[in-house]
Design a protein around this motif. Structure first.
Motif, PDB file in Angstrom:
ATOM      1  N   ALA A 134       0.408  -1.759  -0.079  1.00  0.00           N
ATOM      2  CA  ALA A 134      -0.073   0.072   0.016  1.00  0.00           C
ATOM      3  C   ALA A 134       0.883   1.463  -0.347  1.00  0.00           C
ATOM      4  O   ALA A 134       0.816   2.791  -0.372  1.00  0.00           O
ATOM      5  N   TYR A 135       2.215   0.725   0.479  1.00  0.00           N
ATOM      6  CA  TYR A 135       2.851   1.982   0.621  1.00  0.00           C
ATOM      7  C   TYR A 135       3.723   2.402  -0.677  1.00  0.00           C
ATOM      8  O   TYR A 135       3.627   3.831  -1.288  1.00  0.00           O
TER       9      TYR A 135
ATOM     10  N   GLU B 223       1.346   3.556  -2.737  1.00  0.00           N
ATOM     11  CA  GLU B 223       0.403   5.011  -2.743  1.00  0.00           C
ATOM     12  C   GLU B 223      -0.868   4.839  -2.897  1.00  0.00           C
ATOM     13  O   GLU B 223      -2.070   6.543  -3.502  1.00  0.00           O
ATOM     14  N   MET B 224      -1.388   4.457  -1.496  1.00  0.00           N
ATOM     15  CA  MET B 224      -2.849   4.079  -1.411  1.00  0.00           C
ATOM     16  C   MET B 224      -3.515   4.558  -0.435  1.00  0.00           C
ATOM     17  O   MET B 224      -2.813   4.860   1.043  1.00  0.00           O
ATOM     18  N   LEU B 225      -3.721   5.783  -0.535  1.00  0.00           N
ATOM     19  CA  LEU B 225      -3.823   6.994   0.710  1.00  0.00           C
ATOM     20  C   LEU B 225      -5.574   6.216   1.107  1.00  0.00           C
ATOM     21  O   LEU B 225      -5.506   7.123   2.478  1.00  0.00           O
ATOM     22  N   THR B 226      -6.036   6.188   0.294  1.00  0.00           N
ATOM     23  CA  THR B 226      -7.654   5.840   0.947  1.00  0.00           C
ATOM     24  C   THR B 226      -7.727   4.256   1.426  1.00  0.00           C
ATOM     25  O   THR B 226      -7.500   3.896  -0.393  1.00  0.00           O
TER      26      THR B 226
END
Lengths: 181, 238
Positions: free
Chosen positions: B112-113, B116-119
Protein backbone atom coordinates in the motif's frame (compact mmCIF):
# COMPACT_ATOMS: atom_id res chain seq x y z
CA UNK A 1 2.07 44.02 -6.69
CA UNK A 2 -1.25 43.08 -5.16
CA UNK A 3 -0.80 41.33 -1.83
CA UNK A 4 -1.95 37.74 -2.03
CA UNK A 5 -5.07 36.98 -0.03
CA UNK A 6 -4.33 34.66 2.85
CA UNK A 7 -5.89 31.22 2.55
CA UNK A 8 -8.42 30.48 5.27
CA UNK A 9 -7.89 27.17 7.00
CA UNK A 10 -10.29 25.42 9.38
CA UNK A 11 -9.30 22.41 11.47
CA UNK A 12 -11.27 20.08 13.71
CA UNK A 13 -10.84 16.90 15.71
CA UNK A 14 -13.95 14.69 15.49
CA UNK A 15 -13.55 11.18 16.95
CA UNK A 16 -9.82 11.74 17.28
CA UNK A 17 -7.32 12.25 20.08
CA UNK A 18 -5.88 15.63 18.95
CA UNK A 19 -2.69 13.74 18.14
CA UNK A 20 -2.84 14.95 14.53
CA UNK A 21 -3.23 18.54 15.76
CA UNK A 22 -0.21 18.02 18.03
CA UNK A 23 1.69 16.69 15.03
CA UNK A 24 0.57 19.76 13.05
CA UNK A 25 2.23 21.91 15.73
CA UNK A 26 5.34 19.72 15.26
CA UNK A 27 6.03 21.56 12.01
CA UNK A 28 7.66 23.98 14.47
CA UNK A 29 9.23 27.06 12.87
CA UNK A 30 7.47 26.27 9.57
CA UNK A 31 4.38 27.60 11.37
CA UNK A 32 5.72 31.14 10.87
CA UNK A 33 6.23 30.48 7.16
CA UNK A 34 2.76 28.96 6.96
CA UNK A 35 1.11 31.85 8.80
CA UNK A 36 2.35 34.24 6.12
CA UNK A 37 0.18 32.32 3.67
CA UNK A 38 -2.79 31.20 5.78
CA UNK A 39 -5.08 32.35 8.56
CA UNK A 40 -7.22 30.15 10.77
CA UNK A 41 -10.98 29.98 10.79
CA UNK A 42 -12.70 27.47 13.09
CA UNK A 43 -10.01 25.45 14.85
CA UNK A 44 -9.07 24.37 18.38
CA UNK A 45 -6.29 26.94 17.94
CA UNK A 46 -8.73 29.87 17.56
CA UNK A 47 -11.76 28.60 19.50
CA UNK A 48 -14.06 29.88 16.72
CA UNK A 49 -17.17 27.72 17.06
CA UNK A 50 -18.46 27.56 13.51
CA UNK A 51 -16.74 27.27 10.20
CA UNK A 52 -17.10 30.09 7.67
CA UNK A 53 -16.12 29.93 4.00
CA UNK A 54 -12.64 28.43 3.87
CA UNK A 55 -10.06 27.31 1.35
CA UNK A 56 -8.80 24.31 3.28
CA UNK A 57 -10.44 22.12 5.94
CA UNK A 58 -8.33 19.66 7.90
CA UNK A 59 -10.40 16.95 9.58
CA UNK A 60 -8.88 14.74 12.22
CA UNK A 61 -10.80 11.75 13.55
CA UNK A 62 -13.66 9.64 12.29
CA UNK A 63 -17.39 10.10 12.77
CA UNK A 64 -18.70 8.52 15.97
CA UNK A 65 -21.74 10.63 16.97
CA UNK A 66 -24.46 12.90 15.60
CA UNK A 67 -22.50 16.08 16.33
CA UNK A 68 -19.54 14.77 14.31
CA UNK A 69 -21.87 14.36 11.33
CA UNK A 70 -23.12 17.97 11.61
CA UNK A 71 -19.63 19.41 12.02
CA UNK A 72 -18.27 17.36 9.14
CA UNK A 73 -21.10 18.48 6.85
CA UNK A 74 -20.48 22.09 7.90
CA UNK A 75 -16.84 21.63 6.94
CA UNK A 76 -17.73 20.10 3.59
CA UNK A 77 -20.20 22.89 2.85
CA UNK A 78 -17.65 25.60 3.67
CA UNK A 79 -14.25 24.24 2.65
CA UNK A 80 -13.17 24.22 -0.99
CA UNK A 81 -10.61 21.53 -0.23
CA UNK A 82 -11.35 18.99 2.48
CA UNK A 83 -8.53 16.86 3.84
CA UNK A 84 -8.82 13.65 5.90
CA UNK A 85 -5.92 14.04 8.32
CA UNK A 86 -4.63 10.87 9.95
CA UNK A 87 -5.68 7.25 10.40
CA UNK A 88 -9.00 7.80 12.20
CA UNK A 89 -10.39 10.17 9.57
CA UNK A 90 -9.30 7.74 6.88
CA UNK A 91 -10.47 4.38 8.28
CA UNK A 92 -12.06 5.07 11.67
CA UNK A 93 -8.88 4.12 13.49
CA UNK A 94 -8.88 3.20 17.15
CA UNK A 95 -12.47 4.33 17.90
CA UNK A 96 -13.72 2.09 15.06
CA UNK A 97 -12.46 -0.94 16.91
CA UNK A 98 -15.77 -0.91 18.75
CA UNK A 99 -17.58 -1.47 15.46
CA UNK A 100 -18.01 -5.22 15.82
CA UNK A 101 -19.62 -4.72 19.25
CA UNK A 102 -23.20 -3.77 20.03
CA UNK A 103 -23.26 -0.11 21.12
CA UNK A 104 -25.84 -0.77 23.84
CA UNK A 105 -23.68 -3.53 25.29
CA UNK A 106 -20.66 -1.19 25.14
CA UNK A 107 -22.47 1.54 27.10
CA UNK A 108 -23.72 -1.01 29.65
CA UNK A 109 -20.24 -2.37 30.11
CA UNK A 110 -18.71 1.07 30.65
CA UNK A 111 -21.42 2.89 32.63
CA UNK A 112 -23.50 0.23 34.36
CA UNK A 113 -21.73 -3.09 34.89
CA UNK A 114 -18.38 -1.97 36.24
CA UNK A 115 -17.96 -2.50 39.98
CA UNK A 116 -17.89 0.56 42.26
CA UNK A 117 -20.31 2.72 40.26
CA UNK A 118 -22.86 4.60 42.41
CA UNK A 119 -26.33 5.05 40.82
CA UNK A 120 -24.94 3.60 37.62
CA UNK A 121 -26.70 4.80 34.48
CA UNK A 122 -25.83 5.57 30.89
CA UNK A 123 -25.32 9.37 30.61
CA UNK A 124 -28.42 10.85 28.99
CA UNK A 125 -28.01 14.62 29.28
CA UNK A 126 -29.71 16.16 26.21
CA UNK A 127 -26.52 18.19 25.61
CA UNK A 128 -24.62 15.00 24.87
CA UNK A 129 -24.55 14.04 21.18
CA UNK A 130 -26.02 10.64 20.43
CA UNK A 131 -23.55 7.93 19.48
CA UNK A 132 -23.75 6.26 16.09
CA UNK A 133 -23.91 2.48 16.09
CA UNK A 134 -20.64 2.42 14.17
CA UNK A 135 -17.65 4.75 13.82
CA UNK A 136 -17.22 5.76 10.18
CA UNK A 137 -14.29 7.12 8.20
CA UNK A 138 -15.18 10.60 6.98
CA UNK A 139 -15.25 9.58 3.30
CA UNK A 140 -18.29 7.43 4.10
CA UNK A 141 -20.20 10.62 5.04
CA UNK A 142 -18.90 13.40 2.76
CA UNK A 143 -16.73 13.72 -0.32
CA UNK A 144 -13.09 14.09 0.62
CA UNK A 145 -10.49 15.71 -1.62
CA UNK A 146 -7.22 14.51 -0.10
CA UNK A 147 -6.07 11.93 2.40
CA UNK A 148 -2.96 12.16 4.57
CA UNK A 149 -2.41 8.85 6.42
CA UNK A 150 -0.48 8.32 9.63
CA UNK A 151 -1.12 7.89 13.33
CA UNK A 152 -0.36 10.71 13.44
CA UNK A 153 1.15 11.87 10.14
CA UNK A 154 4.60 13.22 11.03
CA UNK A 155 5.24 16.95 11.18
CA UNK A 156 7.40 16.55 8.06
CA UNK A 157 4.55 14.83 6.22
CA UNK A 158 2.07 17.54 7.25
CA UNK A 159 4.49 20.27 6.20
CA UNK A 160 5.16 18.64 2.82
CA UNK A 161 1.41 18.21 2.29
CA UNK A 162 0.43 21.74 3.31
CA UNK A 163 3.27 23.47 1.50
CA UNK A 164 2.28 21.60 -1.68
CA UNK A 165 -1.32 22.63 -1.18
CA UNK A 166 -0.83 26.33 -0.41
CA UNK A 167 1.63 26.64 -3.30
CA UNK A 168 -0.84 25.25 -5.79
CA UNK A 169 0.79 21.86 -6.29
CA UNK A 170 -1.06 18.55 -6.04
CA UNK A 171 -0.14 17.39 -2.54
CA UNK A 172 1.89 14.20 -2.61
CA UNK A 173 3.37 12.37 0.35
CA UNK A 174 5.44 9.33 -0.59
CA UNK A 175 8.36 7.15 0.51
CA UNK A 176 9.39 7.42 4.16
CA UNK A 177 6.81 10.20 4.73
CA UNK A 178 3.93 7.84 3.92
CA UNK A 179 3.05 5.79 6.99
CA UNK A 180 -0.12 4.16 8.30
CA UNK A 181 1.26 3.74 11.85
CA UNK B 1 10.36 -23.35 -25.04
CA UNK B 2 12.77 -20.70 -23.83
CA UNK B 3 12.83 -17.24 -25.29
CA UNK B 4 12.38 -13.59 -24.50
CA UNK B 5 9.42 -11.39 -23.77
CA UNK B 6 9.19 -7.67 -23.17
CA UNK B 7 8.33 -6.45 -19.66
CA UNK B 8 7.45 -2.77 -19.77
CA UNK B 9 9.51 -2.54 -22.93
CA UNK B 10 12.62 -4.27 -21.56
CA UNK B 11 13.62 -7.76 -22.73
CA UNK B 12 13.28 -10.55 -20.12
CA UNK B 13 14.62 -14.04 -20.94
CA UNK B 14 12.70 -17.11 -19.75
CA UNK B 15 13.24 -20.84 -19.41
CA UNK B 16 10.66 -23.43 -20.44
CA UNK B 17 7.78 -23.51 -17.96
CA UNK B 18 8.69 -20.27 -16.20
CA UNK B 19 5.83 -17.95 -15.40
CA UNK B 20 5.96 -14.23 -16.16
CA UNK B 21 6.59 -13.46 -12.48
CA UNK B 22 9.34 -16.09 -12.09
CA UNK B 23 11.14 -14.99 -15.23
CA UNK B 24 10.85 -11.34 -14.20
CA UNK B 25 12.30 -12.10 -10.76
CA UNK B 26 15.14 -14.09 -12.26
CA UNK B 27 15.94 -11.04 -14.36
CA UNK B 28 15.85 -8.79 -11.28
CA UNK B 29 12.49 -7.24 -12.12
CA UNK B 30 9.86 -6.94 -9.41
CA UNK B 31 6.17 -7.64 -9.95
CA UNK B 32 4.07 -7.03 -6.80
CA UNK B 33 2.57 -10.10 -5.13
CA UNK B 34 1.06 -11.22 -1.81
CA UNK B 35 -0.07 -14.86 -2.16
CA UNK B 36 2.83 -15.99 -4.34
CA UNK B 37 5.78 -17.73 -2.64
CA UNK B 38 8.79 -19.34 -4.34
CA UNK B 39 8.34 -22.62 -2.42
CA UNK B 40 4.77 -23.19 -3.60
CA UNK B 41 2.89 -23.51 -6.89
CA UNK B 42 1.04 -20.36 -7.96
CA UNK B 43 -2.15 -19.66 -6.02
CA UNK B 44 -3.48 -16.75 -8.06
CA UNK B 45 -5.83 -15.43 -5.39
CA UNK B 46 -4.52 -11.98 -4.46
CA UNK B 47 -4.17 -10.84 -8.09
CA UNK B 48 -1.60 -8.22 -7.07
CA UNK B 49 0.71 -9.64 -9.77
CA UNK B 50 -1.85 -8.64 -12.41
CA UNK B 51 -0.18 -7.71 -15.71
CA UNK B 52 -1.52 -6.83 -19.12
CA UNK B 53 -0.68 -9.07 -22.05
CA UNK B 54 -2.16 -8.42 -25.48
CA UNK B 55 -4.94 -6.32 -23.98
CA UNK B 56 -5.84 -8.92 -21.35
CA UNK B 57 -5.35 -8.89 -17.61
CA UNK B 58 -3.60 -12.04 -16.38
CA UNK B 59 -1.95 -13.19 -13.15
CA UNK B 60 1.79 -12.91 -13.62
CA UNK B 61 2.37 -15.68 -11.07
CA UNK B 62 0.30 -18.24 -12.99
CA UNK B 63 0.72 -17.35 -16.65
CA UNK B 64 3.63 -19.12 -18.40
CA UNK B 65 5.84 -16.71 -20.32
CA UNK B 66 5.70 -16.85 -24.10
CA UNK B 67 8.07 -15.74 -26.81
CA UNK B 68 7.56 -12.21 -28.02
CA UNK B 69 4.90 -11.18 -25.54
CA UNK B 70 4.65 -7.55 -24.58
CA UNK B 71 3.81 -7.46 -20.88
CA UNK B 72 2.74 -4.29 -19.07
CA UNK B 73 3.28 -4.24 -15.32
CA UNK B 74 4.64 -1.04 -13.80
CA UNK B 75 2.20 1.26 -15.60
CA UNK B 76 -0.32 3.73 -14.18
CA UNK B 77 -3.15 1.48 -15.39
CA UNK B 78 -1.86 -1.74 -13.78
CA UNK B 79 -0.82 0.00 -10.58
CA UNK B 80 -4.28 1.57 -10.42
CA UNK B 81 -5.82 -1.92 -10.64
CA UNK B 82 -3.48 -3.12 -7.89
CA UNK B 83 -4.38 -0.16 -5.69
CA UNK B 84 -8.08 -0.99 -6.07
CA UNK B 85 -7.36 -4.61 -5.09
CA UNK B 86 -5.48 -3.43 -2.02
CA UNK B 87 -8.33 -1.10 -1.10
CA UNK B 88 -10.78 -4.01 -1.29
CA UNK B 89 -8.51 -6.13 0.92
CA UNK B 90 -8.26 -3.28 3.43
CA UNK B 91 -12.01 -2.70 3.77
CA UNK B 92 -12.87 -6.41 3.82
CA UNK B 93 -10.93 -7.07 7.03
CA UNK B 94 -10.02 -4.94 10.03
CA UNK B 95 -6.68 -3.48 9.11
CA UNK B 96 -5.86 -0.89 11.77
CA UNK B 97 -2.14 -0.42 11.26
CA UNK B 98 -1.52 1.77 14.34
CA UNK B 99 -2.69 -1.02 16.65
CA UNK B 100 -1.12 -3.93 14.73
CA UNK B 101 2.16 -5.34 15.98
CA UNK B 102 3.06 -6.45 12.43
CA UNK B 103 3.06 -2.81 11.29
CA UNK B 104 6.29 -2.13 9.42
CA UNK B 105 6.80 -5.84 8.65
CA UNK B 106 3.48 -6.32 6.87
CA UNK B 107 3.52 -6.97 3.13
CA UNK B 108 -0.03 -5.68 2.64
CA UNK B 109 0.90 -2.37 4.28
CA UNK B 110 4.23 -2.22 2.42
CA UNK B 111 2.51 -2.70 -0.94
CA UNK B 112 0.00 0.00 0.00
CA UNK B 113 2.96 2.33 0.66
CA UNK B 114 4.63 1.35 -2.60
CA UNK B 115 1.47 1.87 -4.62
CA UNK B 116 0.58 5.07 -2.74
CA UNK B 117 -2.75 3.85 -1.42
CA UNK B 118 -3.88 6.87 0.59
CA UNK B 119 -7.48 5.93 1.26
CA UNK B 120 -9.55 2.74 1.57
CA UNK B 121 -11.99 4.47 -0.82
CA UNK B 122 -14.76 1.88 -0.34
CA UNK B 123 -17.06 1.50 2.66
CA UNK B 124 -15.59 -0.64 5.42
CA UNK B 125 -17.14 -4.00 6.31
CA UNK B 126 -15.92 -3.92 9.94
CA UNK B 127 -16.40 -7.69 10.29
CA UNK B 128 -16.51 -9.46 13.64
CA UNK B 129 -13.54 -11.82 13.78
CA UNK B 130 -12.57 -12.95 17.30
CA UNK B 131 -8.89 -13.68 17.98
CA UNK B 132 -7.53 -17.05 19.10
CA UNK B 133 -4.99 -16.59 21.89
CA UNK B 134 -5.20 -20.21 23.11
CA UNK B 135 -1.79 -21.36 21.91
CA UNK B 136 1.05 -20.68 24.38
CA UNK B 137 3.43 -19.32 21.74
CA UNK B 138 1.37 -18.02 18.84
CA UNK B 139 -1.59 -15.64 18.59
CA UNK B 140 -4.08 -15.73 15.73
CA UNK B 141 -5.68 -12.40 14.86
CA UNK B 142 -8.12 -13.26 12.09
CA UNK B 143 -9.04 -9.58 11.61
CA UNK B 144 -6.16 -9.20 9.18
CA UNK B 145 -6.52 -12.37 7.11
CA UNK B 146 -6.37 -11.86 3.33
CA UNK B 147 -6.99 -15.56 2.44
CA UNK B 148 -3.68 -16.03 0.65
CA UNK B 149 -3.64 -19.57 2.07
CA UNK B 150 0.13 -19.47 2.59
CA UNK B 151 -0.33 -20.87 6.11
CA UNK B 152 -2.76 -23.49 4.80
CA UNK B 153 -0.32 -24.55 2.11
CA UNK B 154 2.77 -24.45 4.35
CA UNK B 155 1.11 -26.46 7.10
CA UNK B 156 -0.25 -29.06 4.71
CA UNK B 157 2.59 -29.35 2.19
CA UNK B 158 5.70 -28.59 4.24
CA UNK B 159 4.88 -29.17 7.91
CA UNK B 160 2.63 -32.15 7.18
CA UNK B 161 0.08 -31.02 9.77
CA UNK B 162 -2.83 -29.36 7.96
CA UNK B 163 -3.48 -27.06 10.89
CA UNK B 164 -5.31 -24.42 8.84
CA UNK B 165 -8.07 -24.37 6.26
CA UNK B 166 -10.39 -21.93 4.53
CA UNK B 167 -14.06 -22.60 5.00
CA UNK B 168 -17.26 -21.32 3.35
CA UNK B 169 -17.39 -19.46 0.05
CA UNK B 170 -17.46 -15.92 -1.27
CA UNK B 171 -17.98 -13.19 1.30
CA UNK B 172 -18.39 -15.80 4.06
CA UNK B 173 -15.00 -17.35 3.42
CA UNK B 174 -12.72 -17.39 6.45
CA UNK B 175 -9.68 -19.04 7.94
CA UNK B 176 -10.26 -21.81 10.49
CA UNK B 177 -8.13 -24.08 12.63
CA UNK B 178 -8.49 -27.81 12.00
CA UNK B 179 -9.36 -28.96 15.50
CA UNK B 180 -12.57 -30.25 17.02
CA UNK B 181 -12.62 -27.19 19.31
CA UNK B 182 -11.43 -24.84 16.57
CA UNK B 183 -8.66 -23.65 18.89
CA UNK B 184 -5.01 -23.50 17.87
CA UNK B 185 -3.95 -24.89 21.28
CA UNK B 186 -5.70 -28.15 20.42
CA UNK B 187 -3.51 -28.81 17.36
CA UNK B 188 0.12 -29.95 17.05
CA UNK B 189 1.03 -26.49 15.67
CA UNK B 190 4.52 -25.32 16.75
CA UNK B 191 6.16 -21.91 16.65
CA UNK B 192 8.96 -23.13 14.36
CA UNK B 193 6.57 -24.59 11.78
CA UNK B 194 6.89 -23.00 8.36
CA UNK B 195 3.21 -22.10 8.68
CA UNK B 196 3.98 -20.06 11.80
CA UNK B 197 6.44 -17.93 9.91
CA UNK B 198 4.92 -17.35 6.51
CA UNK B 199 1.96 -14.99 7.12
CA UNK B 200 2.45 -11.88 4.92
CA UNK B 201 0.12 -9.86 7.17
CA UNK B 202 -0.56 -9.76 10.92
CA UNK B 203 -2.63 -12.92 11.51
CA UNK B 204 -0.08 -15.42 12.82
CA UNK B 205 1.92 -13.59 15.48
CA UNK B 206 4.58 -14.93 17.82
CA UNK B 207 3.83 -13.96 21.38
CA UNK B 208 6.15 -11.81 23.51
CA UNK B 209 8.24 -10.50 20.58
CA UNK B 210 5.72 -8.11 19.02
CA UNK B 211 7.68 -4.97 19.79
CA UNK B 212 11.22 -6.41 20.01
CA UNK B 213 11.97 -4.16 17.02
CA UNK B 214 10.56 -0.66 17.43
CA UNK B 215 7.98 0.78 15.05
CA UNK B 216 9.89 2.91 12.59
CA UNK B 217 12.90 0.56 12.47
CA UNK B 218 11.24 -2.40 10.83
CA UNK B 219 11.73 -4.08 7.45
CA UNK B 220 9.57 -1.80 5.33
CA UNK B 221 10.36 1.28 7.40
CA UNK B 222 13.93 0.84 6.18
CA UNK B 223 13.38 -0.13 2.56
CA UNK B 224 10.40 -0.33 0.20
CA UNK B 225 8.96 -3.76 -0.61
CA UNK B 226 10.09 -3.64 -4.23
CA UNK B 227 13.66 -3.70 -2.91
CA UNK B 228 13.16 -6.08 0.03
CA UNK B 229 11.31 -8.68 -2.06
CA UNK B 230 14.18 -8.88 -4.56
CA UNK B 231 16.87 -9.61 -1.97
CA UNK B 232 18.28 -13.14 -2.30
CA UNK B 233 17.38 -14.02 1.31
CA UNK B 234 13.77 -13.02 0.64
CA UNK B 235 13.43 -15.97 -1.74
CA UNK B 236 12.66 -18.43 1.05
CA UNK B 237 11.95 -15.97 3.85
CA UNK B 238 8.53 -14.48 4.61
Amino acid sequence: MIEQRKLRVATVSLAGCFGCHMSFLDIDEHLFELLERIEFDRSPLTDIKHCGPCDIGLVEGGVCNAENVHVLREFRANCRTLVALGACAINGGLPAQRNHLDIGACLDEVYRSRPGLARAQVPNDPELPLLLDKVHPIHEVVRVDYFLPGCPPSGEAIWKFLSDLVNGRTPRVTGPLLHFD
Amino acid sequence: MSGTFLLDGQPVPFEPGQTILEAARAAGRYIPHLCWHPDFPPHGSCKLCIVKVAGRHVSGCAMPAKEGWEVESDTPEMNGERRALLQMLFVEGNHFCPSCEKSGDCQLQALAYDLEMLTPRFDHFFPDRPVDASHPEVLLDFNRCIYCELCVRASRDKDGKSVFALTNRGIHKHLVVNAESGRLADTDFAADDMAANICPVGVILHKRVGFAVAIGERTYDRAPIHEVAMRPEAASDD
